[in-house]
Scaffold this motif. Structure first.
Motif, PDB file in Angstrom:
ATOM      1  N   CYS A 184       0.865  -1.179   0.000  1.00  0.00           N
ATOM      2  CA  CYS A 184       0.000   0.000   0.000  1.00  0.00           C
ATOM      3  C   CYS A 184       0.899   1.225   0.000  1.00  0.00           C
ATOM      4  O   CYS A 184       1.780   1.355   0.857  1.00  0.00           O
ATOM      5  CB  CYS A 184      -0.910   0.014   1.218  1.00  0.00           C
ATOM      6  N   ALA A 185       0.681   2.118  -0.965  1.00  0.00           N
ATOM      7  CA  ALA A 185       1.485   3.337  -1.098  1.00  0.00           C
ATOM      8  C   ALA A 185       0.597   4.554  -0.919  1.00  0.00           C
ATOM      9  O   ALA A 185      -0.492   4.632  -1.496  1.00  0.00           O
ATOM     10  CB  ALA A 185       2.163   3.379  -2.466  1.00  0.00           C
ATOM     11  N   LEU A 239       6.542 -13.819   7.561  1.00  0.00           N
ATOM     12  CA  LEU A 239       5.748 -12.727   7.015  1.00  0.00           C
ATOM     13  C   LEU A 239       6.627 -11.487   7.075  1.00  0.00           C
ATOM     14  O   LEU A 239       6.799 -10.883   8.133  1.00  0.00           O
ATOM     15  CB  LEU A 239       4.458 -12.521   7.814  1.00  0.00           C
ATOM     16  N   ASN A 240       7.241 -11.139   5.964  1.00  0.00           N
ATOM     17  CA  ASN A 240       8.162 -10.002   5.909  1.00  0.00           C
ATOM     18  C   ASN A 240       7.387  -8.702   5.747  1.00  0.00           C
ATOM     19  O   ASN A 240       6.540  -8.574   4.853  1.00  0.00           O
ATOM     20  CB  ASN A 240       9.120 -10.159   4.727  1.00  0.00           C
ATOM     21  N   GLU A 241       7.686  -7.736   6.590  1.00  0.00           N
ATOM     22  CA  GLU A 241       7.100  -6.403   6.501  1.00  0.00           C
ATOM     23  C   GLU A 241       8.244  -5.423   6.246  1.00  0.00           C
ATOM     24  O   GLU A 241       9.183  -5.345   7.049  1.00  0.00           O
ATOM     25  CB  GLU A 241       6.369  -6.024   7.791  1.00  0.00           C
ATOM     26  N   ALA A 242       8.178  -4.695   5.132  1.00  0.00           N
ATOM     27  CA  ALA A 242       9.275  -3.805   4.752  1.00  0.00           C
ATOM     28  C   ALA A 242       8.778  -2.373   4.626  1.00  0.00           C
ATOM     29  O   ALA A 242       7.809  -2.100   3.896  1.00  0.00           O
ATOM     30  CB  ALA A 242       9.907  -4.251   3.434  1.00  0.00           C
ATOM     31  N   HIS A 243       9.427  -1.461   5.339  1.00  0.00           N
ATOM     32  CA  HIS A 243       9.195  -0.038   5.145  1.00  0.00           C
ATOM     33  C   HIS A 243       9.857   0.335   3.824  1.00  0.00           C
ATOM     34  O   HIS A 243      11.041   0.069   3.602  1.00  0.00           O
ATOM     35  CB  HIS A 243       9.803   0.750   6.300  1.00  0.00           C
ATOM     36  N   ALA A 244       9.093   0.934   2.911  1.00  0.00           N
ATOM     37  CA  ALA A 244       9.575   1.144   1.546  1.00  0.00           C
ATOM     38  C   ALA A 244       9.170   2.531   1.056  1.00  0.00           C
ATOM     39  O   ALA A 244       8.407   3.254   1.700  1.00  0.00           O
ATOM     40  CB  ALA A 244       9.014   0.061   0.621  1.00  0.00           C
ATOM     41  N   SER A 282       2.467   2.819 -13.834  1.00  0.00           N
ATOM     42  CA  SER A 282       3.715   2.107 -13.558  1.00  0.00           C
ATOM     43  C   SER A 282       4.210   2.494 -12.175  1.00  0.00           C
ATOM     44  O   SER A 282       4.106   3.657 -11.763  1.00  0.00           O
ATOM     45  CB  SER A 282       4.777   2.420 -14.617  1.00  0.00           C
ATOM     46  N   GLY A 283       4.734   1.513 -11.469  1.00  0.00           N
ATOM     47  CA  GLY A 283       5.198   1.767 -10.114  1.00  0.00           C
ATOM     48  C   GLY A 283       6.537   1.123  -9.840  1.00  0.00           C
ATOM     49  O   GLY A 283       6.877   0.078 -10.404  1.00  0.00           O
ATOM     50  N   GLU A 284       7.307   1.777  -8.968  1.00  0.00           N
ATOM     51  CA  GLU A 284       8.604   1.266  -8.532  1.00  0.00           C
ATOM     52  C   GLU A 284       8.663   1.411  -7.021  1.00  0.00           C
ATOM     53  O   GLU A 284       8.501   2.509  -6.486  1.00  0.00           O
ATOM     54  CB  GLU A 284       9.728   2.047  -9.197  1.00  0.00           C
ATOM     55  N   VAL A 285       8.870   0.296  -6.320  1.00  0.00           N
ATOM     56  CA  VAL A 285       8.884   0.277  -4.864  1.00  0.00           C
ATOM     57  C   VAL A 285      10.265  -0.190  -4.407  1.00  0.00           C
ATOM     58  O   VAL A 285      10.702  -1.288  -4.767  1.00  0.00           O
ATOM     59  CB  VAL A 285       7.788  -0.658  -4.310  1.00  0.00           C
ATOM     60  N   GLU A 286      10.932   0.641  -3.624  1.00  0.00           N
ATOM     61  CA  GLU A 286      12.251   0.309  -3.101  1.00  0.00           C
ATOM     62  C   GLU A 286      12.135  -0.022  -1.617  1.00  0.00           C
ATOM     63  O   GLU A 286      11.743   0.823  -0.815  1.00  0.00           O
ATOM     64  CB  GLU A 286      13.229   1.468  -3.294  1.00  0.00           C
ATOM     65  N   ALA A 287      12.456  -1.268  -1.254  1.00  0.00           N
ATOM     66  CA  ALA A 287      12.352  -1.721   0.132  1.00  0.00           C
ATOM     67  C   ALA A 287      13.577  -1.286   0.933  1.00  0.00           C
ATOM     68  O   ALA A 287      14.706  -1.338   0.439  1.00  0.00           O
ATOM     69  CB  ALA A 287      12.205  -3.234   0.181  1.00  0.00           C
ATOM     70  N   ASP A 322       4.447   9.893  -4.859  1.00  0.00           N
ATOM     71  CA  ASP A 322       5.781   9.641  -4.303  1.00  0.00           C
ATOM     72  C   ASP A 322       5.628   9.666  -2.789  1.00  0.00           C
ATOM     73  O   ASP A 322       5.255  10.698  -2.223  1.00  0.00           O
ATOM     74  CB  ASP A 322       6.772  10.708  -4.758  1.00  0.00           C
ATOM     75  N   GLY A 323       5.890   8.531  -2.143  1.00  0.00           N
ATOM     76  CA  GLY A 323       5.708   8.534  -0.707  1.00  0.00           C
ATOM     77  C   GLY A 323       5.957   7.168  -0.075  1.00  0.00           C
ATOM     78  O   GLY A 323       6.427   6.242  -0.730  1.00  0.00           O
ATOM     79  N   PRO A 324       5.627   7.039   1.206  1.00  0.00           N
ATOM     80  CA  PRO A 324       5.903   5.797   1.927  1.00  0.00           C
ATOM     81  C   PRO A 324       5.011   4.663   1.469  1.00  0.00           C
ATOM     82  O   PRO A 324       3.891   4.866   0.984  1.00  0.00           O
ATOM     83  CB  PRO A 324       5.616   6.180   3.387  1.00  0.00           C
ATOM     84  N   CYS A 325       5.517   3.456   1.643  1.00  0.00           N
ATOM     85  CA  CYS A 325       4.802   2.254   1.244  1.00  0.00           C
ATOM     86  C   CYS A 325       5.120   1.153   2.253  1.00  0.00           C
ATOM     87  O   CYS A 325       6.270   1.039   2.701  1.00  0.00           O
ATOM     88  CB  CYS A 325       5.228   1.825  -0.160  1.00  0.00           C
ATOM     89  N   LEU A 326       4.132   0.385   2.610  1.00  0.00           N
ATOM     90  CA  LEU A 326       4.392  -0.850   3.356  1.00  0.00           C
ATOM     91  C   LEU A 326       4.322  -2.005   2.366  1.00  0.00           C
ATOM     92  O   LEU A 326       3.309  -2.192   1.689  1.00  0.00           O
ATOM     93  CB  LEU A 326       3.365  -1.054   4.464  1.00  0.00           C
ATOM     94  N   LEU A 327       5.425  -2.752   2.272  1.00  0.00           N
ATOM     95  CA  LEU A 327       5.516  -3.905   1.379  1.00  0.00           C
ATOM     96  C   LEU A 327       5.542  -5.171   2.226  1.00  0.00           C
ATOM     97  O   LEU A 327       6.364  -5.280   3.140  1.00  0.00           O
ATOM     98  CB  LEU A 327       6.777  -3.820   0.529  1.00  0.00           C
TER      99      LEU A 327
END
Length: 336
Positions: A186-187, A305-310, A280-285, A326-331
């Motif tokens: 979710c971004a 269950l991996n939770e990554a601040h991205a 199109s999206g790009e998520v950097e963990a 452009d902003g925070p995402c939980l991956l």
């Protein structure tokens, strides 16, 4: 156009009650259900989860990322849950539905908190997503909420108001350790004036050689603008977050795992298109933690269950508008 607050409250209340396991004893053994909440703070992320397990037991998970992940898993042998209602008590953790808002709290160990979440988007339901032979999962999501309250970490209380938040509710039949994996995220925008929210997911087999379902939701304010699914959304990953997880809960289960693994990609990218519309999206963990669950197919196994601040960067054109987020995402990255 988004529905009125009263209509929105009615839509959410109708879509989101606890389901409870089917009556059949065999179905109860592998039944799973959980209510999941994410709050995006200015420099932190809160994750709260109430989960029913086979046999009627449950657990409450409260974890926070503020430079590192930390939190607690509290087991509850007999949670108080009534199918058809939204309220639930898991010992010292709970969720309630009052006046068209969710109230969630944890007064137990780990990160203590009290939060009120007001839905700001319509719910969306997806039924019977396949997770392998005889296994499936249903998904109700409320992608955009506004959260106010407080969370206390190691004696330091953080108060907040009107922070972006996410909620979903999942239920179905599967066993941890089965032939499935998923990536979900979710971004939200860094600037609260930006109206866009994006939720994406990909379901795979455990080896990640076969994709069974994909989805990308785009919201503008409280309304779902586009829902790309399956052949309309393509995902790729690159690299790996190789550092040791910054936090693992419960800590005792971590003794069964190596310090490092390659489950979480450094980059997750998606391309979604339909007709002349595209996203199109790009998520950097970055910082990742792990919630550890005993395998139900291997007595010595543990499911991560991996939770990554991205950070997410998403661009496109949908409904005649340019999309820029452009902003925070939980991956979240899970391998059955």
């Amino acid at each position: 156009m988004s529905p009125s607050p009263a209509r929105l409250s009615a839509l959410v209340a109708d879509a989101d009650p606890w389901r409870g396991p089917p009556f059949e004893i065999e179905a109860r053994r592998d039944y799973k259900e959980w209510q999941h909440f994410v709050v995006f703070g200015e420099d932190w992320t809160l994750l709260f989860n109430l989960s029913l397990e086979g046999g009627g037991a449950g657990k409450a998970i409260t974890v926070v990322c503020r430079g590192a992940w930390q939190g607690h898993v509290a087991r509850c042998p007999r949670p108080e849950v009534r199918p058809g209602r939204m309220d639930a008590m898991f010992d010292r953790a709970a969720m309630r539905w009052r006046g068209g808002r969710y109230e969630i709290l944890n007064h137990g160990d780990g990160a203590r908190m009290e939060v009120v979440l007001t839905p700001a988007s319509v719910p969306s339901l997806s039924h019977h997503i396949r997770l392998g032979p005889g296994a499936h999962l249903s998904w109700c999501l409320v992608p955009r909420l506004l959260a106010s309250g407080w969370v206390e970490i190691e004696g330091q209380r953080l108060s907040f108001e009107g922070r972006p938040a996410y909620h979903d509710h999942n239920w179905g039949r599967f066993r941890w350790g089965g032939d499935f994996s998923w990536e979900w995220g979710c971004a939200v925008p860094r600037d609260p004036v930006v109206p866009w929210t994006v939720v994406f997911s990909r379901m795979n087999d455990r080896a990640r050689t076969r994709t069974t379902a994909t989805s990308v939701f785009l919201l503008r304010g409280g309304a779902i603008v586009r829902y790309f699914r399956n052949a309309e959304a393509r995902f790729t990953t690159e690299g790996a977050v190789e550092a040791r997880p910054s936090g693992r809960v419960p800590a005792a289960a971590a003794l069964l795992l190596p310090d490092q693994d390659r489950d979480v990609p450094r980059w997750t990218r998606f391309e979604a298109c339909r007709g002349g519309e595209s996203l199109s999206g790009e998520v950097e963990a970055h910082v990742r933690g792990q919630i550890l669950v005993p395998s139900e197919t291997d007595v010595r196994g543990v499911v991560r269950l991996n939770e990554a601040h991205a950070r997410a960067r998403i661009r496109g054109v949908c409904a005649g508008e340019a999309v820029e987020l452009d902003g925070p995402c939980l991956l979240e990255v899970v391998r059955g």
